[in-house]
Scaffold this motif. Structure first.
Motif, PDB file in Angstrom:
ATOM      1  N   THR A  36       0.850  -1.194   0.000  1.00 31.26           N
ATOM      2  CA  THR A  36       0.000   0.000   0.000  1.00 31.26           C
ATOM      3  C   THR A  36       0.885   1.242   0.000  1.00 31.26           C
ATOM      4  OG1 THR A  36      -1.643  -1.203   1.332  1.00 31.26           O
ATOM      5  CG2 THR A  36      -1.892   1.180   1.170  1.00 31.26           C
ATOM      6  N   PHE A  53       1.442   4.191  -3.115  1.00 29.71           N
ATOM      7  CA  PHE A  53       1.198   5.631  -3.012  1.00 29.71           C
ATOM      8  C   PHE A  53       2.135   6.394  -3.946  1.00 29.71           C
ATOM      9  CE2 PHE A  53      -0.495   5.185   1.581  1.00 29.71           C
ATOM     10  CZ  PHE A  53      -1.787   5.075   1.109  1.00 29.71           C
ATOM     11  N   GLY A  83      -4.140   0.762  -2.135  1.00 31.00           N
ATOM     12  CA  GLY A  83      -3.328   1.961  -2.333  1.00 31.00           C
ATOM     13  C   GLY A  83      -3.604   2.607  -3.677  1.00 31.00           C
ATOM     14  N   VAL A 135      -5.083   6.362  -4.548  1.00 24.90           N
ATOM     15  CA  VAL A 135      -4.374   7.307  -5.420  1.00 24.90           C
ATOM     16  C   VAL A 135      -5.211   7.668  -6.645  1.00 24.90           C
ATOM     17  CG1 VAL A 135      -2.370   7.597  -6.933  1.00 24.90           C
ATOM     18  CG2 VAL A 135      -2.080   6.632  -4.649  1.00 24.90           C
ATOM     19  N   ALA A 186      -6.707  11.187  -5.518  1.00 26.48           N
ATOM     20  CA  ALA A 186      -5.592  12.121  -5.705  1.00 26.48           C
ATOM     21  C   ALA A 186      -6.046  13.455  -6.292  1.00 26.48           C
ATOM     22  CB  ALA A 186      -4.510  11.488  -6.578  1.00 26.48           C
ATOM     23  N   PHE A 211       0.322  11.281   1.500  1.00 24.45           N
ATOM     24  CA  PHE A 211       0.699   9.918   1.131  1.00 24.45           C
ATOM     25  C   PHE A 211       2.064   9.537   1.709  1.00 24.45           C
ATOM     26  CE2 PHE A 211      -2.014  10.256  -2.972  1.00 24.45           C
ATOM     27  CZ  PHE A 211      -3.148   9.937  -2.240  1.00 24.45           C
ATOM     28  N   SER A 232       2.845   6.411   4.191  1.00 21.46           N
ATOM     29  CA  SER A 232       3.846   5.420   3.792  1.00 21.46           C
ATOM     30  C   SER A 232       4.786   5.087   4.944  1.00 21.46           C
ATOM     31  CB  SER A 232       4.653   5.929   2.591  1.00 21.46           C
ATOM     32  OG  SER A 232       3.845   6.060   1.445  1.00 21.46           O
TER      33      SER A 232
END
Length: 462
Positions: free
Chosen positions: A32, A36, A171, A175, A179, A202, A206
Motif C-alpha cells: 500500500t 502511493f 493503495g 491514489v 488524488a 501519502f 507510507s
C-alpha cells in the motif's frame, strides 16, 4: 534431476507452518505504501509534468525513460547488496525500516514545482525523479524479496502475494480515486500546491505502513547450503535459469502495457470523453474489480497451475482491453463494463507473477545449491522497470507523434493516438505474454519436489 542432493520423498513433513493473518496483512501494507508513490508516478506524473509543471511532452517522456533506466541500473546493485546483508533483523527488513524516510521526502520533492524556467524545470524534474526511483528501489526491492523468505511453500506465497496485491490495489484505489480530489481540495485553485500537499499526506501514511511491515514480518527461509558467496556464480546461474528468463520477458512486455495505459488514461478522459474528473471513478471502479477478483488467484493456481492461469488471464484481459477502442465517447456504460471485465480477467495473474519469480529463485537453488533471492527479484524488477520506462516514454513520444497539444482542443489525429494508447496497443502487448508463458516449465509437481528437497537440505544443515 537435482545436481546437489538426491530427491526427497514427496510425503516428507513440511518445515514451515502457514503464515498468520497478522503477518500477511502487515506484509501487504508495505505495498500500500509502495503504491502511493508507484501510482502517483504511473497515473499522474506525466500529466503533472505536462499540464501542471508545463514541461514539453517529449521532454517529460524522456525524463521518465532516463529515470527508469537509472532505476533499472540500481536494482541489481541493491539486490546483490541485500543478498549479502546480515543483521539481527535479517537481510531485507532493515531496508524497509531505514529507507522509508528518504522515500517519503523525495516523493514530496518530485511533486514540488519551483519556477526555474523551462530548462531549469526539466533539470529539476529529472533530478528529483531519478532520486525518487533510487529511494523506491532501495525499499521496494528488499520488500518484494522478503516474500520469498517468509515461506518456502508456493501456495503460501501465492496467498501472501494475494494479500500483498489486495493491499497494493487499495493503495491504487486511494491514489487513482482520491488524488485529484485531494489536489483540488488542498490547492484551492492552485494545482501545483494541491499535488504537493496530497503527496505529503501519502508520504506520512507510507512511513506508518512501512513500519508496520517491518515489525510484523519474519524472515524464515535460509540458504540450504553454505557455499561461499560468489557474484559471478550467482549471475551465471541467473542467465542459465530458463523459467526466470521467460518471466523477465513477460515482465518487460506487461509493464510496457501498464505504463502506456496508465499514462494515457488521464488524456483519454480529458480530451476524448470530455469528462476530466471522471477518470477517478473509472480508475476506482477498475481497482475495485481487481480487488474483488484477486482472491481467486490462489484457488485457481491450485486447480489449474500458475502458468495456465497466467496464460488465460493475459489472453482474456488483452481482448477486453482491445475492445475499449470500439465505444464512442458517449457510450460510458460500455467503456466501464469493458474495463471491469479486463481488470477482473487480469487480477489472478498479478500475485502469480511474483510467486513464480520466487519459484524461479528456488529452482536455481535446487539445481545449483546457491540462493540469491535479492538478485533474482532485483533482476526481475530490472526487467519490469525497463518495461515501465519504455512504456512511459512511448506514451510521451506517441502523444507528440499524434500532434497532442496540452490544454487545447485536440485534432482527430491526437484523439486517435490517445484511444490507441488506452486500448489496442496495451491489449495486444498483454496478449503476447501468453506466447512466452507457454515455455515456462515449473509446474505444480516441480514446485512440490523443490520445496521438499530444499527443506530437507535446510534441516540437515542445522
Amino acid at each position: 534431476m537435482n545436481t546437489v542432493a538426491s530427491a526427497t520423498p514427496l510425503d516428507q513433513k513440511q518445515t514451515y507452518a502457514a503464515l498468520s493473518f497478522k503477518e500477511k496483512l502487515g506484509y501487504g501494507l508495505g505495498d500500500t505504501a509502495s503504491h502511493f508513490v508507484w501510482d502517483m508516478v504511473g497515473f499522474w506524473l506525466l500529466f503533472f509534468y505536462t499540464d501542471v509543471y508545463k514541461i514539453p511532452a517529449a521532454a517529460a517522456g524522456t525524463i521518465m525513460l532516463i529515470a527508469r533506466f537509472w532505476d533499472m541500473a540500481i536494482d541489481p546493485v541493491i539486490g546483490i547488496v541485500s543478498d549479502r546483508t546480515q543483521t539481527r533483523w535479517g537481510k531485507f527488513r532493515p531496508y524497509i525500516l531505514f529507507g522509508a524516510v528518504p522515500y517519503a521526502v523525495l516523493s514530496i520533492l518530485t511533486f514540488t514545482t519551483p519556477n526555474f524556467g523551462e530548462t531549469g524545470k526539466i533539470i529539476y524534474a529529472g533530478a528529483t525523479y531519478v532520486l525518487l526511483m533510487t529511494a523506491y528501489a532501495a525499499v521496494n526491492l528488499p520488500y518484494s524479496s522478503l516474500a520469498a523468505v517468509m515461506s518456502s511453500d508456493t501456495y503460501e506465497r501465492a496467498g501472501l502475494n494475494t494479500y500483498r496485491f489486495i493491499c497494493a490495489f487499495i493503495g491504487q484505489f486511494v491514489v487513482t480515486g482520491l488524488a485529484l480530489t485531494l489536489a483540488k481540495y488542498f490547492g484551492g485553485g492552485d494545482k501545483a500546491q494541491g499535488f504537493q500537499y496530497t503527496v505529503i499526506v501519502f508520504g506520512i501514511l507510507s512511513l506508518v505502513f512501512f513500519f508496520i511491515t517491518f515489525v510484523t514480518t519474519k524472515e524464515r527461509v535460509q540458504p540450504s547450503t553454505t557455499l561461499p558467496s560468489s557474484l559471478k556464480e550467482d549471475v551465471k546461474n541467473l542467465f542459465k535459469n530458463r523459467p526466470w528468463i521467460i518471466l523477465a520477458c513477460v515482465g518487460i512486455i506487461s509493464f510496457i502495457m501498464f505504463a502506456i495505459q496508465n499514462a494515457a488514461i488521464a488524456y483519454y478522459f480529458k480530451y476524448y470523453i470530455g469528462q476530466e474528473d471522471s477518470v477517478q471513478w473509472f480508475n476506482v471502479i477498475g481497482t475495485v474489480a481487481l480487488i474483488v477478483a484477486l482472491p481467486l488467484s490462489k484457488p485457481l493456481a491450485k486447480r489449474f497451475g500458475n502458468r495456465n492461469v497466467f496464460i488465460a488471464s493475459s489472453i482474456f484481459s488483452g481482448l477486453f482491453f482491445i475492445a475499449l477502442y470500439l465505444p464512442g465517447a458517449n457510450n460510458i456504460v460500455a467503456i466501464y463494463v469493458l474495463n471491469i471485465l479486463a481488470k477482473m480477467a487480469y487480477a489472478p495473474a498479478v500475485p502469480l507473477l511474483w510467486t513464480m519469480i520466487a519459484d524461479s529463485s528456488d529452482y536455481s537453488e535446487w539445481k545449483s545449491g546457491r540462493r540469491a533471492t535479492g538478485l533474482y527479484f532485483s533482476a526481475a524488477t530490472f526487467a519490469q522497470k525497463a518495461g515501465w520506462g519504455i512504456g512511459a516514454a512511448i506514451a510521451g513520444w506517441l502523444l507528440t507523434v499524434f500532434h497532442y497539444v496540452p490544454n487545447a482542443t485536440q485534432s482527430a489525429s491526437a484523439l486517435l493516438g490517445i484511444k490507441l494508447l488506452v486500448s489496442v496497443i496495451p491489449g495486444a502487448l498483454y496478449m503476447s505474454c501468453a506466447l512466452f508463458m507457454i515455455f515456462y516449465t515449473i509446474d505444480a509437481k516441480t514446485t512440490d519436489q523443490m520445496k521438499l528437497d530444499l527443506d530437507a537440505r535446510r534441516e540437515s544443515a542445522r
